[in-house]
Scaffold this active site. Sequence first.
Site, mmCIF file in Angstrom:
data_model
loop_
_atom_site.group_PDB
_atom_site.id
_atom_site.type_symbol
_atom_site.label_atom_id
_atom_site.label_comp_id
_atom_site.label_asym_id
_atom_site.label_seq_id
_atom_site.Cartn_x
_atom_site.Cartn_y
_atom_site.Cartn_z
ATOM 1 C CD GLU A 192 0.452 -1.113 -7.802
ATOM 2 O OE1 GLU A 192 -0.232 -1.468 -8.772
ATOM 3 O OE2 GLU A 192 0.078 -1.238 -6.616
ATOM 4 C CG HIS B 236 -1.366 -4.403 -6.047
ATOM 5 N ND1 HIS B 236 -1.596 -3.126 -5.607
ATOM 6 C CD2 HIS B 236 -2.019 -5.213 -5.190
ATOM 7 C CE1 HIS B 236 -2.352 -3.148 -4.522
ATOM 8 N NE2 HIS B 236 -2.632 -4.402 -4.237
ATOM 9 C CB CYS C 153 -5.890 -3.270 -4.613
ATOM 10 S SG CYS C 153 -5.965 -4.390 -3.212
#
Lengths: 233, 95
Positions: A205, A203, A86
Amino acid sequence: MKTGIVVFPGTWSDRDCAHALLEVLGEPVRFVDYRERDLGDLNLVILPGGFSYGDYLRCGAIARFTPVMNAVADFANRGGLVLGICNGFQILQEARLLPGALLRNASCEFRCEWVQLRVEQSDCAFTVDCRPGQVLRIPISHGEGNFFADPHTLESLEANGQIVFRYCTADGRITPEANPNGSLRNIAGVANARGNVLGLMPHPERACEPLLGGDDGLAIFRSAIHALNRVAV
Amino acid sequence: MTYRAEVFVTLKPVVNDPAGLTIRGGLHALGFESVKDVRAGKYLSILLDEADEDQARSRVEEMARQLLANEVIEDFRIELQPEPALAESRGGGPS
């Protein structure tokens, strides 16, 4: 393996990345301050998401000139693995470590939602655990993720296999409806020519445990770990 | 000599400008139907001390290329003029 997670003023996904690597995958991590000039013995460097320097001027434009970015560029030029997520992707483009730029979303809206990504390349260090065409379900969260590159650059990205992820439907079709931000050719993630630097808007994560709604993001971190272990052996 | 540089940063013509399109839609909604196109951009006003105008312009161009504009997607235009108030006070002119 040792992973460094770079923290700029305004970074916000550093702890989430550390959680995915340390708590979920059991990999040692170290936070790297933006003022550091030496990455030491790191094998993998992550530039996490957020709003470094408040996105002032352009996303990533100021972070690109911090001391740590010289070290990141040296590390990348030596073949070290660098993952930009990002805002990290935006910083890597501003630093010219990755091609293209990320414009405001075509909708002019901030988009925070789950999307599907088709893995276009499985010989990139960050996708070695994936098969080509595999669909990963990972969330996005951004206002400026609209991938742009001039026609010549786009053609060379296609020819060199540098387009690693594209936004797709659940069954892997590349359609305008599956494109959340207007990115050219549904591009969600690109690598450098050497394949050791990857940037993506989604993302991973935030998709590292079933509790979060899915764990497809782990494939990207696991791939990097396996690629590094393979080199070490 | 003190100069004021005004730097206008705009998206290249080939780059889609969703903000400009949205503003155009807003103007149309207000009844400004003659509006054909809107491009949104950034404006920066920079005050700097340089030996002369050429030097000032070349420094601001360097700034634009290195930081103020991203030449992958943006063009820039610089307008430069001496800053009169500051120039006079520096020159120790009549009070």
